[in-house]
Design a protein around this motif. Structure first.
Motif, PDB file in Angstrom:
ATOM      1  N   VAL C 214       0.842  -1.199   0.000  1.00 29.44           N
ATOM      2  CA  VAL C 214       0.000   0.000   0.000  1.00 29.44           C
ATOM      3  C   VAL C 214       0.885   1.260   0.000  1.00 29.44           C
ATOM      4  O   VAL C 214       0.609   2.227  -0.715  1.00 29.44           O
ATOM      5  CB  VAL C 214      -0.937  -0.007   1.226  1.00 29.44           C
ATOM      6  N   VAL C 215       1.956   1.219   0.765  1.00 30.03           N
ATOM      7  CA  VAL C 215       2.862   2.373   0.817  1.00 30.03           C
ATOM      8  C   VAL C 215       3.767   2.429  -0.419  1.00 30.03           C
ATOM      9  O   VAL C 215       3.874   3.461  -1.081  1.00 30.03           O
ATOM     10  CB  VAL C 215       3.715   2.355   2.110  1.00 30.03           C
ATOM     11  N   HIS C 216       4.405   1.299  -0.766  1.00 27.37           N
ATOM     12  CA  HIS C 216       5.325   1.279  -1.921  1.00 27.37           C
ATOM     13  C   HIS C 216       4.657   1.797  -3.184  1.00 27.37           C
ATOM     14  O   HIS C 216       5.298   2.412  -4.026  1.00 27.37           O
ATOM     15  CB  HIS C 216       5.763  -0.155  -2.279  1.00 27.37           C
ATOM     16  N   THR C 217       3.405   1.424  -3.378  1.00 32.85           N
ATOM     17  CA  THR C 217       2.746   1.737  -4.648  1.00 32.85           C
ATOM     18  C   THR C 217       2.086   3.104  -4.612  1.00 32.85           C
ATOM     19  O   THR C 217       1.337   3.455  -5.522  1.00 32.85           O
ATOM     20  CB  THR C 217       1.677   0.673  -4.979  1.00 32.85           C
ATOM     21  N   GLY C 218       2.363   3.873  -3.564  1.00 30.41           N
ATOM     22  CA  GLY C 218       1.848   5.232  -3.523  1.00 30.41           C
ATOM     23  C   GLY C 218       0.403   5.324  -3.067  1.00 30.41           C
ATOM     24  O   GLY C 218      -0.242   6.361  -3.259  1.00 30.41           O
ATOM     25  N   GLY C 219      -0.112   4.278  -2.445  1.00 22.70           N
ATOM     26  CA  GLY C 219      -1.517   4.288  -2.042  1.00 22.70           C
ATOM     27  C   GLY C 219      -1.770   4.990  -0.712  1.00 22.70           C
ATOM     28  O   GLY C 219      -2.929   5.257  -0.364  1.00 22.70           O
ATOM     29  N   ALA C 220      -0.698   5.286   0.045  1.00 24.73           N
ATOM     30  CA  ALA C 220      -0.887   5.793   1.409  1.00 24.73           C
ATOM     31  C   ALA C 220      -1.772   7.052   1.481  1.00 24.73           C
ATOM     32  O   ALA C 220      -2.713   7.091   2.276  1.00 24.73           O
ATOM     33  CB  ALA C 220       0.465   6.027   2.082  1.00 24.73           C
ATOM     34  N   PRO C 221      -1.525   8.078   0.649  1.00 29.19           N
ATOM     35  CA  PRO C 221      -2.379   9.271   0.782  1.00 29.19           C
ATOM     36  C   PRO C 221      -3.853   8.976   0.515  1.00 29.19           C
ATOM     37  O   PRO C 221      -4.736   9.612   1.116  1.00 29.19           O
ATOM     38  CB  PRO C 221      -1.824  10.241  -0.275  1.00 29.19           C
ATOM     39  N   TYR C 222      -4.138   8.042  -0.357  1.00 32.14           N
ATOM     40  CA  TYR C 222      -5.528   7.721  -0.653  1.00 32.14           C
ATOM     41  C   TYR C 222      -6.143   6.912   0.489  1.00 32.14           C
ATOM     42  O   TYR C 222      -7.314   7.057   0.813  1.00 32.14           O
ATOM     43  CB  TYR C 222      -5.625   6.974  -1.983  1.00 32.14           C
ATOM     44  N   PHE C 223      -5.310   6.085   1.098  1.00 27.96           N
ATOM     45  CA  PHE C 223      -5.793   5.314   2.237  1.00 27.96           C
ATOM     46  C   PHE C 223      -6.072   6.252   3.413  1.00 27.96           C
ATOM     47  O   PHE C 223      -7.068   6.101   4.126  1.00 27.96           O
ATOM     48  CB  PHE C 223      -4.755   4.242   2.615  1.00 27.96           C
ATOM     49  N   VAL C 224      -5.203   7.225   3.590  1.00 33.61           N
ATOM     50  CA  VAL C 224      -5.419   8.249   4.611  1.00 33.61           C
ATOM     51  C   VAL C 224      -6.772   8.944   4.380  1.00 33.61           C
ATOM     52  O   VAL C 224      -7.545   9.189   5.310  1.00 33.61           O
ATOM     53  CB  VAL C 224      -4.265   9.270   4.590  1.00 33.61           C
ATOM     54  N   ASP C 225      -7.047   9.191   3.114  1.00 34.22           N
ATOM     55  CA  ASP C 225      -8.318   9.809   2.743  1.00 34.22           C
ATOM     56  C   ASP C 225      -9.506   8.946   3.187  1.00 34.22           C
ATOM     57  O   ASP C 225     -10.496   9.459   3.723  1.00 34.22           O
ATOM     58  CB  ASP C 225      -8.314   9.981   1.223  1.00 34.22           C
ATOM     59  N   ASP C 245       5.351   3.072   6.490  1.00 37.59           N
ATOM     60  CA  ASP C 245       4.566   4.306   6.608  1.00 37.59           C
ATOM     61  C   ASP C 245       5.377   5.361   7.364  1.00 37.59           C
ATOM     62  O   ASP C 245       5.416   6.531   6.972  1.00 37.59           O
ATOM     63  CB  ASP C 245       3.265   3.964   7.344  1.00 37.59           C
ATOM     64  N   ALA C 246       6.036   4.941   8.435  1.00 33.28           N
ATOM     65  CA  ALA C 246       6.842   5.883   9.211  1.00 33.28           C
ATOM     66  C   ALA C 246       8.063   6.337   8.414  1.00 33.28           C
ATOM     67  O   ALA C 246       8.440   7.516   8.449  1.00 33.28           O
ATOM     68  CB  ALA C 246       7.288   5.226  10.519  1.00 33.28           C
ATOM     69  N   GLU C 247       8.672   5.424   7.669  1.00 29.36           N
ATOM     70  CA  GLU C 247       9.821   5.799   6.835  1.00 29.36           C
ATOM     71  C   GLU C 247       9.407   6.866   5.820  1.00 29.36           C
ATOM     72  O   GLU C 247      10.117   7.850   5.597  1.00 29.36           O
ATOM     73  CB  GLU C 247      10.365   4.563   6.109  1.00 29.36           C
ATOM     74  N   LEU C 248       8.235   6.674   5.234  1.00 29.85           N
ATOM     75  CA  LEU C 248       7.746   7.650   4.259  1.00 29.85           C
ATOM     76  C   LEU C 248       7.499   8.999   4.932  1.00 29.85           C
ATOM     77  O   LEU C 248       7.859  10.058   4.401  1.00 29.85           O
ATOM     78  CB  LEU C 248       6.462   7.123   3.599  1.00 29.85           C
ATOM     79  N   ASP C 258      12.559   6.847  -3.326  1.00 27.48           N
ATOM     80  CA  ASP C 258      11.900   8.141  -3.235  1.00 27.48           C
ATOM     81  C   ASP C 258      10.585   8.054  -3.998  1.00 27.48           C
ATOM     82  O   ASP C 258      10.563   7.879  -5.212  1.00 27.48           O
ATOM     83  CB  ASP C 258      12.811   9.198  -3.860  1.00 27.48           C
ATOM     84  N   LEU C 259       9.465   8.167  -3.310  1.00 27.02           N
ATOM     85  CA  LEU C 259       8.177   7.942  -3.964  1.00 27.02           C
ATOM     86  C   LEU C 259       7.800   9.056  -4.932  1.00 27.02           C
ATOM     87  O   LEU C 259       7.050   8.835  -5.869  1.00 27.02           O
ATOM     88  CB  LEU C 259       7.069   7.735  -2.932  1.00 27.02           C
ATOM     89  N   GLU C 260       8.335  10.262  -4.706  1.00 30.33           N
ATOM     90  CA  GLU C 260       8.049  11.318  -5.673  1.00 30.33           C
ATOM     91  C   GLU C 260       8.808  11.071  -6.968  1.00 30.33           C
ATOM     92  O   GLU C 260       8.257  11.071  -8.053  1.00 30.33           O
ATOM     93  CB  GLU C 260       8.448  12.708  -5.108  1.00 30.33           C
ATOM     94  N   GLY C 297       0.826  10.368   7.713  1.00 29.75           N
ATOM     95  CA  GLY C 297       0.825   8.976   7.285  1.00 29.75           C
ATOM     96  C   GLY C 297      -0.356   8.196   7.811  1.00 29.75           C
ATOM     97  O   GLY C 297      -1.209   8.711   8.545  1.00 29.75           O
ATOM     98  N   VAL C 298      -0.377   6.942   7.432  1.00 28.38           N
ATOM     99  CA  VAL C 298      -1.495   6.055   7.756  1.00 28.38           C
ATOM    100  C   VAL C 298      -1.645   5.882   9.257  1.00 28.38           C
ATOM    101  O   VAL C 298      -2.750   5.984   9.803  1.00 28.38           O
ATOM    102  CB  VAL C 298      -1.286   4.686   7.069  1.00 28.38           C
ATOM    103  N   MET C 299      -0.540   5.632   9.952  1.00 22.09           N
ATOM    104  CA  MET C 299      -0.646   5.338  11.378  1.00 22.09           C
ATOM    105  C   MET C 299      -1.084   6.577  12.168  1.00 22.09           C
ATOM    106  O   MET C 299      -1.881   6.478  13.103  1.00 22.09           O
ATOM    107  CB  MET C 299       0.680   4.784  11.918  1.00 22.09           C
TER     108      MET C 299
END
Lengths: 408, 408, 408, 408
Positions: C214-225, C245-248, C258-260, C297-299
């Motif tokens: 979920v984090v690697h593929t860039g899904g975290a901001p959408y999951f946060v949503d 998630d914390a690393e990001l 770097d996800l960007e 982040g998610v957490m």
């Protein structure tokens, strides 16, 4: 295991970004693999990122044929004998057949020495022979060789310049052959969109190679969008893409699945065959568009935007449509002609056509390959180009993202 | 969501192993999917494993076209109107084109009522039309229809008899469409060997559909063994199988990999192209065998054992060999003729040719599909035959096991 | 192969949507598989979509143990003896151990007859035993059984009611166990969003089971949503999700990517370990949020929105975080407690936790499973629930689509 | 894009097989990635296969932190500052927590300079910290650090010696990280058997990491054979392997599938749970063997041959067996202790335990990874060891071949 009394040797040279492009390592590996030996006579490393490195290497093998075989394998890595000679040329003895020691091309930039002059090979592609025609040297497929054609043989007078990874390019580090499904695709989309804009800005043409999965996964409307915005110059596909596209246009289904509802199997088979019948009765795709039989979809958009499209036949085709090129030799020739003008190639979910296209491209044309199956991406990325980008993702969602990014 | 005032209805019948073959469920599902309604007028269940079940069902839809569409979809499930009528026949208006309401076939056994008599359709296959010729009714591909051919249209006078899963067969419970990589392949090999022996004992012919992976994975010597023991009657493949086989025979490599050593890339490309040059110079595979150019391998064994082999061309072919059928329409026709006599089909690691072959087969020919990629096996197993066995495993090791089992 | 003189038989009954749910077929198959015989004594088919079907069946086997084994296998298919008896209850002889003939549960709704009354089993899940406690019967894991617990044994007095596929549900035909990568995901997203809204509208809780992809593929901001909009009530994950998630959040990278930029490996390892050090020094996730160490982040969102999150340990964990439950027995217990209140479960790219969760759920909780690897989706969809929806797609892009759909 | 006025620089050195091991390329890439610059001050290439290369490089970055970050990333590539200093040591401020600039290990051989002496780090593994204890320096997991432990921080006084690919090794060219399913497995088996014999001849221990697929695919009897012949010193697995093995021994099934017949689902669930009940009632695996409850299978053979076996728990476990280590921190510690003595590791179809084990190994222990899923093999092969061999094949058939090869 070590060779004891090696006696046959030759000195070769190579220059370029030998370290970045892993050529130096590949050269040494090849020597060891062949149970031969090497001695570095001279090596200067590029002191900065911009300088070339230069290597002079003596390689030794146990027998003359072993040495010959080794030199042959070092050639695609950019090694050439220090002593320059003209290439050996032998006339083809019959149509489609050449002497046994013919030179078989790679997809790397190649020069051949003819009468003292180094000529660059035209229409570079892999697995071809090189034919000398007065002032030019060109790649030709074996099957197109005609009796008497002057074919380059042996190894002398041939220089290969492997494509270097160029650290100055904006896509350095991005265009690697690495493949992973656990990546953020949105970052890749940003880069690909930039490459597409660059290619168009430089006046280059973009070729798409697309399988029917583009339609199944709901990517068709986004692909239509790319066509309308002028990002698709060439469409290379098979019969299935056009049939599924027509089925969607005429019946709202793809292989019988309603794409809106996502529900499986609604009168599937018949829609498929009826679409073929409707197009063929009209006389093909273009007449069907002209006659108003086909009014939406990828193929309609190609006709309207004058995109060059080529449908290659295959053993699994239904129909096929009258537009489909049933003869695969003709299909290869026409694909090849179209690709000769391509500045960038994007392969969407089709291993069959993707491999076909990969075989035809010189190493310096950047290729993007998108597929949900990592094995397909790996296979396409492994074809020896340093400029392949493999993305493992859902093709429908990928096209959605790409279309959004290109409308900005 | 429920239809309120449904008014158009029809009574249909079906009989057979309706429960075992999941037909009853499929029939009910289809009615609900179509937002129609059903009422069971009569149902008798087979009281034992051997007895047929019988269903009489009234189905109702909101409009006549909706009812028509529903009946069309119930037909492949074995439902037919209670009232018997002759099939509607319309002449084809031009070559390759038929009336819009043409009946598109499934791969299930089908009968058509012509002048009061129920005739069984010959050369049953999916995605064809049915043509009436004096006393016979036969499947014909759309492209082979000629102006004036008498084509079956509409839905009346057509009966489909879905293949039932036969619990009495020794392979019941084994020949399912389930696919898993986490199975003991040795158990499957025992069954397949038994099926092959049975097929031969019944005088049936066994067709293999094989990709070049058979050679890469080291399966060639075991496949040769199967040919020698008489278990291969037909070999359907592409150009690549024959080229890789020849490369192995001539140079000991497969795409440049030494199969003994397992080491990667030894002069790869050139071996591949040289093999093509050598075979084509000899005039093809058979002349190359006769001339002693090719002395071992799968193709040699096919020539010696008089196995019928057909190589279909594709867009990714190198060469191709002169034996390869470049025109895919011709290749499909010749594949189809060969398969008309096959009693069992085994597909080894080739999605392309596997799907092509799957399209040509009637539902009652058992098919075994072996591939290391579960997606390929699933795709081939999903093509509507109740007699497909999918095995996810290494093809080279599979052939080793199969050859050992068949020598016992 | 047919049994010759079968003599031991029993009469069983079943009722429900026997055809739609394929139970009738499964019952007959099971009898034949067991080399037993059946005779239908009575069968009434539901005449419409709403009516139940009813079956009375005599089954016969060669020996009493064979009959017993058969009856045992027919039970999960809803068959129960005509004659009603109380369940057999045996006290556990030691902690964690029960009599050999203990009844092992399925995930289907089950009733047990105790002193003449049919009691519904509580906390239904598969692979448990049933313990009778005064007025209640409950599922208990073997390891939680204590000496003297009254454990249901044998087969009498137990009734299983398989979950029926309900054609009246809006998701009928959609929630099947079919898995395909060649589908339009956007259509599925619309349905899932609707199911999520329905679940919340009914007051149900939604549990997500999520892997680090979920984090690697860039899904975290959408999951946060999704969390912010209230669609995440429970988050079941492992150590890795929280660490990535914390690393990001702390370094902008995920496993050093770097996800960007999408560029590979930038000081990867260290970021990962530093993130763990930072969280653990703060005393865990919640204290780290409180102290302002972790601000996005998610957490963080889970802490702020009071989402119940549980991190289960595994052998491959780095760290682990102090929040991670190192004891897997405790982790299973706490996962199980959380899931007892879940009305819908969505599994995102984690086979390990997905299977763990699948084992704990009763068959009637709908499960959505999203993964780019079809093998994972198939494995999770095969766990016996009729309410599993498998989607093969890119998880990052899927979350993007889902978040957009749910903001409308 | 080029940095304009770079002012902060440092000179580093590296030596070894810098070209073969691709270190030179990696070093240059890293500098460019970081938008820094480099100048080669001195480079001597190994003139033959046996000689080391030596590099002196000035690297420059825009700011001191950027330079620091770059140096940190060059360290695992073997670069160390020319000027030698002692390592910076900081005491841990609390249990499990260290200073933010702690040095996080790779799996490469590492030396630390303490009071003027270079000490080799013991128990090398990745993602650990280095603790100085009087005369020794050792890797320690973060969680095992205690207040006051002397932890190596910063970058000074640390030297990493990347594992070089050794062209003199018999397995050179074979042990690459390449992964392919289209290979002849029999050639790989020959090599692996030779490596196993070599390892034993050198007095090394072989560790197997095995998933339950070993049992499902029929590999158990061949694995038993390997144990009997003394090729299995350590078995690292999870609860599932032992449970499936016991189910096969007690009931002839694996997850309810009869392995002889290959037929699906025969009383599956119950056999699984009964096996757990039987073993746990006996008090665990060893007592069950002693008591004659368990008389055949992998675990029995381990007990008899005194193989060290460790079962690590996971969230998806059924039971678990009393032998299973429920606490994953303890499981990691005990896995790590067992692996400290391993000279070769073979991972069979278990991504979970395979990754766990990969994290614990130093780079110089050769690892073979076998799985039918190429994604698993790629993931395990990507973990930074130059000594990983990935094989994509059927595990059951692989073990069959390996056992045959080792009996010769």
């Amino acid at each position: 295991m070590a060779p004891e009394a090696v006696t046959f040797s030759e000195v070769v040279e190579a220059e370029g970004h030998l370290i970045d492009s892993q050529l130096l390592k590949a050269i040494f590996d090849k020597v060891i693999e062949r149970s031969a030996a090497f001695e570095v006579q001279h090596f200067t490393i590029g002191r900065t990122n911009d300088e070339y490195s230069r290597l002079t290497l003596r390689v030794s093998a146990a027998t003359p044929p072993a040495l010959e075989a080794l030199l042959e394998e070092l050639m695609p890595l950019g090694c050439h004998p220090v002593a320059e000679q003209d290439a050996l040329i032998r006339p083809a003895d019959s149509d489609g057949c050449v002497a046994d020691d013919f030179y078989s091309t790679t997809n790397q930039r190649t020069h051949v020495r003819v009468e003292g002059r180094w000529l660059e090979v035209e229409r570079q592609r892999m697995d071809a022979v090189v034919v000398v025609e007065s002032d030019r040297v060109v790649c030709r497929k074996l099957r197109d060789v005609r009796t008497g054609d002057r074919v380059v043989c042996g190894l002398e007078g041939i220089r290969v310049t492997p494509e270097f990874r160029d650290r100055a390019r904006p896509d350095f580090g991005f265009m690697s052959n690495e493949v992973s499904s656990e990546r953020r695709v949105e970052a890749s989309v940003v880069r690909i969109a930039a490459m597409m804009r660059d290619t168009k800005a430089r006046g280059g043409r973009i070729a798409f190679v697309a399988g029917p999965v583009v339609v199944h996964t709901g990517g068709a409307p986004y692909f239509v969008d790319l066509i309308r915005r002028g990002y698709v110059d060439i469409l290379l596909a098979g019969n299935a893409l056009a049939v599924h596209d027509a089925e969607l246009a005429l019946f709202g289904t793809s292989l019988g699945v309603d794409l809106e509802a996502g529900a499986p199997v609604r009168g599937g088979h018949r829609h498929h065959m009826r679409a073929i019948n409707a197009i063929n009765r009209a006389g093909g795709i273009r007449p069907a568009v002209d006659a108003g039989v086909l009014t939406s979809g990828v193929m309609v958009e190609c006709v309207r935007a004058n995109v060059e499209y080529l449908l290659a036949g295959s053993i699994r085709d239904d129909g096929p449509l009258v537009d489909t090129i049933a003869d695969i030799v003709e299909a290869q020739n026409r694909y090849g002609d179209a690709l000769a003008t391509a500045g960038m190639v994007i392969i969407l979910s089709t291993m069959l056509h993707g491999i076909g296209v990969g075989n035809m491209l010189p190493a310096w044309v950047p290729v993007v390959c998108v597929d949900i199956n990592p094995a397909v991406v790996t296979k396409l990325a492994d074809r020896g180009s340093s400029q392949t980008l493999g993305i493992v993702t859902d093709v429908g969602l990928f096209l959605h993202q790409l279309a959004r990014r290109l409308e900005e």
